[in-house]
Write a protein that holds these residues in place. Structure first.
Motif, PDB file in Angstrom:
ATOM      1  N   ASP A   1       1.029  51.089   4.215  1.00 49.22           N
ATOM      2  CA  ASP A   1       0.493  50.050   3.341  1.00 49.22           C
ATOM      3  C   ASP A   1      -0.756  49.387   3.900  1.00 49.22           C
ATOM      4  OD1 ASP A   1       2.812  50.249   1.646  1.00 49.22           O
ATOM      5  OD2 ASP A   1       3.896  49.015   3.086  1.00 49.22           O
ATOM      6  N   LEU A   2      -1.559  48.868   2.976  1.00 52.43           N
ATOM      7  CA  LEU A   2      -2.672  48.000   3.311  1.00 52.43           C
ATOM      8  C   LEU A   2      -2.369  46.667   2.640  1.00 52.43           C
ATOM      9  CD1 LEU A   2      -3.886  51.078   2.618  1.00 52.43           C
ATOM     10  CD2 LEU A   2      -5.908  49.980   3.504  1.00 52.43           C
ATOM     11  N   LEU A   3      -2.412  45.581   3.407  1.00 60.09           N
ATOM     12  CA  LEU A   3      -2.067  44.260   2.883  1.00 60.09           C
ATOM     13  C   LEU A   3      -3.260  43.327   2.939  1.00 60.09           C
ATOM     14  CD1 LEU A   3       0.657  45.377   4.473  1.00 60.09           C
ATOM     15  CD2 LEU A   3       1.504  43.231   3.605  1.00 60.09           C
ATOM     16  N   ILE A   4      -3.416  42.554   1.876  1.00 60.07           N
ATOM     17  CA  ILE A   4      -4.432  41.511   1.798  1.00 60.07           C
ATOM     18  C   ILE A   4      -3.670  40.203   1.627  1.00 60.07           C
ATOM     19  CG2 ILE A   4      -6.432  40.654   0.547  1.00 60.07           C
ATOM     20  CD1 ILE A   4      -6.683  43.719  -0.421  1.00 60.07           C
TER      21      ILE A   4
ATOM     22  N   HIS B   1     -13.401  39.945   5.018  1.00 58.82           N
ATOM     23  CA  HIS B   1     -14.284  38.859   5.441  1.00 58.82           C
ATOM     24  C   HIS B   1     -13.824  37.506   4.886  1.00 58.82           C
ATOM     25  CE1 HIS B   1     -16.858  42.009   6.905  1.00 58.82           C
ATOM     26  NE2 HIS B   1     -16.846  42.564   5.709  1.00 58.82           N
ATOM     27  N   LYS B   2     -12.980  37.531   3.837  1.00 58.62           N
ATOM     28  CA  LYS B   2     -12.501  36.301   3.217  1.00 58.62           C
ATOM     29  C   LYS B   2     -11.039  36.005   3.525  1.00 58.62           C
ATOM     30  CE  LYS B   2     -14.579  35.317  -0.968  1.00 58.62           C
ATOM     31  NZ  LYS B   2     -14.691  35.445  -2.419  1.00 58.62           N
ATOM     32  N   PHE B   3     -10.247  37.075   3.725  1.00 61.13           N
ATOM     33  CA  PHE B   3      -8.803  36.920   3.873  1.00 61.13           C
ATOM     34  C   PHE B   3      -8.314  37.724   5.073  1.00 61.13           C
ATOM     35  CE2 PHE B   3      -9.728  37.049  -0.769  1.00 61.13           C
ATOM     36  CZ  PHE B   3      -9.493  35.712  -1.047  1.00 61.13           C
ATOM     37  N   GLU B   4      -7.135  37.349   5.561  1.00 60.03           N
ATOM     38  CA  GLU B   4      -6.504  38.148   6.603  1.00 60.03           C
ATOM     39  C   GLU B   4      -6.020  39.454   5.968  1.00 60.03           C
ATOM     40  OE1 GLU B   4      -2.624  38.112   9.554  1.00 60.03           O
ATOM     41  OE2 GLU B   4      -3.186  36.259   8.535  1.00 60.03           O
ATOM     42  N   VAL B   5      -6.207  40.552   6.682  1.00 58.92           N
ATOM     43  CA  VAL B   5      -5.735  41.841   6.195  1.00 58.92           C
ATOM     44  C   VAL B   5      -4.915  42.517   7.289  1.00 58.92           C
ATOM     45  CG1 VAL B   5      -7.670  42.135   4.598  1.00 58.92           C
ATOM     46  CG2 VAL B   5      -7.844  43.072   6.907  1.00 58.92           C
ATOM     47  N   GLN B   6      -4.023  43.385   6.868  1.00 62.08           N
ATOM     48  CA  GLN B   6      -3.209  44.159   7.797  1.00 62.08           C
ATOM     49  C   GLN B   6      -3.085  45.570   7.260  1.00 62.08           C
ATOM     50  OE1 GLN B   6       0.572  42.179   8.090  1.00 62.08           O
ATOM     51  NE2 GLN B   6      -0.297  40.342   8.993  1.00 62.08           N
TER      52      GLN B   6
END
Length: 89
Positions: A35-38, A25-30
């Motif tokens: 992997d999980l990226l913030i 909700h605050k940052f782009e995530v992938q």
């Protein structure tokens, strides 16, 4: 520059997914198969769940990672409802 740690846990995938959902909700995530990226403005946090651990990597163009290391581990502790002891490299 980067800093890394490995957290001993068999619930790495669940903890990483909870943190991703918390920060989406605050940052782009992938997310991809591994992997999980913030993606924060100054940092990229990469969470890689393994069978017996969660690999955490923080990359950024800063000289001091101490604040973000504390933020990340505090949030992972909260997501896991436990206190991890980690050493950053």
């Amino acid at each position: 520059m980067q800093t890394t740690t490995q957290i001993s846990t068999t619930e790495g995938a669940r903890i990483a997914k909870r943190l991703l959902n918390h920060w989406k909700h605050k940052f782009e995530v992938q997310q991809n198969e591994q992997d999980l990226l913030i993606l924060m403005p100054d940092y990229t946090i990469t969470l890689t769940p393994q069978a017996a651990c969660l690999d955490v990597k923080i990359t950024g163009q800063v000289a001091d990672f101490s604040h973000i290391q504390k933020v990340v581990i505090d949030h992972l502790n909260r997501m896991a409802h436990t206190e991890f002891s980690v050493t950053w490299h």
